[in-house]
Design a protein around this motif. Sequence first.
Motif, mmCIF file in Angstrom:
data_model
loop_
_atom_site.group_PDB
_atom_site.id
_atom_site.type_symbol
_atom_site.label_atom_id
_atom_site.label_comp_id
_atom_site.label_asym_id
_atom_site.label_seq_id
_atom_site.Cartn_x
_atom_site.Cartn_y
_atom_site.Cartn_z
ATOM 1 N N GLY A 129 2.965 -76.490 41.229
ATOM 2 C CA GLY A 129 3.514 -75.142 41.136
ATOM 3 C C GLY A 129 2.821 -74.276 40.104
ATOM 4 N N LEU A 130 2.259 -74.907 39.076
ATOM 5 C CA LEU A 130 1.595 -74.159 37.998
ATOM 6 C C LEU A 130 0.140 -73.838 38.294
ATOM 7 N N LEU A 131 -0.512 -74.648 39.141
ATOM 8 C CA LEU A 131 -1.947 -74.464 39.408
ATOM 9 C C LEU A 131 -2.271 -73.041 39.859
ATOM 10 N N GLY A 132 -3.285 -72.468 39.230
ATOM 11 C CA GLY A 132 -3.758 -71.141 39.617
ATOM 12 C C GLY A 132 -2.984 -69.992 38.990
ATOM 13 N N LYS A 133 -1.912 -70.302 38.275
ATOM 14 C CA LYS A 133 -1.104 -69.245 37.657
ATOM 15 C C LYS A 133 -1.691 -68.864 36.301
ATOM 16 N N LYS A 134 -1.304 -67.662 35.799
ATOM 17 C CA LYS A 134 -1.833 -67.146 34.539
ATOM 18 C C LYS A 134 -0.722 -67.015 33.506
ATOM 19 N N VAL A 135 -1.123 -66.832 32.242
ATOM 20 C CA VAL A 135 -0.167 -66.661 31.153
ATOM 21 C C VAL A 135 0.719 -65.447 31.447
ATOM 22 N N GLY A 136 2.016 -65.606 31.223
ATOM 23 C CA GLY A 136 2.972 -64.521 31.459
ATOM 24 C C GLY A 136 3.592 -64.557 32.839
ATOM 25 N N GLU A 137 2.989 -65.289 33.770
ATOM 26 C CA GLU A 137 3.549 -65.370 35.124
ATOM 27 C C GLU A 137 4.815 -66.202 35.134
ATOM 28 N N LYS A 138 5.754 -65.788 35.985
ATOM 29 C CA LYS A 138 6.971 -66.553 36.201
ATOM 30 C C LYS A 138 6.836 -67.214 37.563
ATOM 31 N N VAL A 139 7.263 -68.463 37.646
ATOM 32 C CA VAL A 139 7.095 -69.203 38.886
ATOM 33 C C VAL A 139 8.336 -70.058 39.133
ATOM 34 N N ASP A 140 8.801 -70.069 40.388
ATOM 35 C CA ASP A 140 9.905 -70.937 40.789
ATOM 36 C C ASP A 140 9.306 -72.188 41.411
ATOM 37 N N ILE A 141 9.641 -73.339 40.837
ATOM 38 C CA ILE A 141 9.066 -74.599 41.311
ATOM 39 C C ILE A 141 10.172 -75.471 41.892
ATOM 40 N N THR A 142 9.932 -75.969 43.101
ATOM 41 C CA THR A 142 10.893 -76.855 43.750
ATOM 42 C C THR A 142 10.683 -78.268 43.234
ATOM 43 N N VAL A 143 11.715 -78.783 42.577
ATOM 44 C CA VAL A 143 11.712 -80.156 42.055
ATOM 45 C C VAL A 143 12.843 -80.902 42.760
ATOM 46 N N PRO A 144 12.898 -82.227 42.614
ATOM 47 C CA PRO A 144 13.947 -82.976 43.313
ATOM 48 C C PRO A 144 15.376 -82.467 43.061
ATOM 49 N N SER A 145 15.626 -81.909 41.869
ATOM 50 C CA SER A 145 16.990 -81.445 41.569
ATOM 51 C C SER A 145 17.247 -79.995 42.002
ATOM 52 N N GLY A 146 16.281 -79.354 42.633
ATOM 53 C CA GLY A 146 16.462 -77.970 43.088
ATOM 54 C C GLY A 146 15.272 -77.114 42.711
ATOM 55 N N ILE A 147 15.536 -75.814 42.542
ATOM 56 C CA ILE A 147 14.461 -74.883 42.179
ATOM 57 C C ILE A 147 14.605 -74.534 40.697
ATOM 58 N N MET A 148 13.506 -74.689 39.967
ATOM 59 C CA MET A 148 13.525 -74.386 38.541
ATOM 60 C C MET A 148 12.579 -73.223 38.242
ATOM 61 N N PRO A 149 13.075 -72.212 37.528
ATOM 62 C CA PRO A 149 12.206 -71.089 37.151
ATOM 63 C C PRO A 149 11.490 -71.366 35.823
ATOM 64 N N PHE A 150 10.194 -71.154 35.792
ATOM 65 C CA PHE A 150 9.394 -71.355 34.581
ATOM 66 C C PHE A 150 8.590 -70.103 34.288
ATOM 67 N N GLU A 151 8.262 -69.928 33.018
ATOM 68 C CA GLU A 151 7.337 -68.890 32.597
ATOM 69 C C GLU A 151 6.204 -69.583 31.860
ATOM 70 N N ILE A 152 4.972 -69.183 32.170
ATOM 71 C CA ILE A 152 3.811 -69.765 31.506
ATOM 72 C C ILE A 152 3.572 -69.011 30.202
ATOM 73 N N LEU A 153 3.681 -69.734 29.084
ATOM 74 C CA LEU A 153 3.541 -69.112 27.769
ATOM 75 C C LEU A 153 2.121 -69.174 27.236
ATOM 76 N N GLU A 154 1.420 -70.293 27.534
ATOM 77 C CA GLU A 154 0.097 -70.500 26.952
ATOM 78 C C GLU A 154 -0.704 -71.497 27.780
ATOM 79 N N ILE A 155 -1.995 -71.255 27.867
ATOM 80 C CA ILE A 155 -2.915 -72.203 28.536
ATOM 81 C C ILE A 155 -4.038 -72.484 27.552
ATOM 82 N N SER A 156 -4.285 -73.778 27.290
ATOM 83 C CA SER A 156 -5.360 -74.137 26.372
ATOM 84 C C SER A 156 -6.063 -75.392 26.851
ATOM 85 N N LEU A 157 -7.102 -75.807 26.134
ATOM 86 C CA LEU A 157 -7.834 -77.026 26.490
ATOM 87 C C LEU A 157 -7.344 -78.190 25.673
#
Length: 157
Positions: A129-157
């Motif tokens: 669900g996170l692949l290809g997304k950028k910092v600041g994007e909000k994404v709803d990811i389907t996990v076994p327990s349902g749909i979880m909303p996440f926000e990407i705060l930081e991407i680093s190496l």
Amino acid sequence: MSKVSYITEEGLKRLREELVQLESIERPKISKQIAEARDKGDLSENAEYDAAKEAQGLLEMKIAKLKETIAGSRLIDESKLDTSKVQIMNKVKIKNLKNDAVMTYTIVSESEADLKAGKISISTPIAKGLLGKKVGEKVDITVPSGIMPFEILEISL
């Protein structure tokens, strides 16, 4: 046809070390157990022999799977990694928008995944669900327990 998996140099080295361990130490140990059990006589009622043969089969299966994984591995050139969007080998700090929990994960290949160390497999629902997304994007990811909303705060190496 084996499945291609992307792996770091460290991860590939660890897989090769495990293969050497299985082939040079575990395999002879099981062969010795089989020989000892065979020397005890009647094989039709010899539980030790049956157990050793079963262990040998499981070991050979593990060795074959490991060889297949190594053969299908492609090294990741860490110098070409980018942090503009989420990809394998990135460390991603995300915030669960339901409970405000902040988590940091490194997205790695399946063979290198270790949740205790914060490394999640690229094949998990969260990583996909996170692949290809950028910092600041909000994404709803389907996990076994349902749909979880996440926000990407930081991407680093």
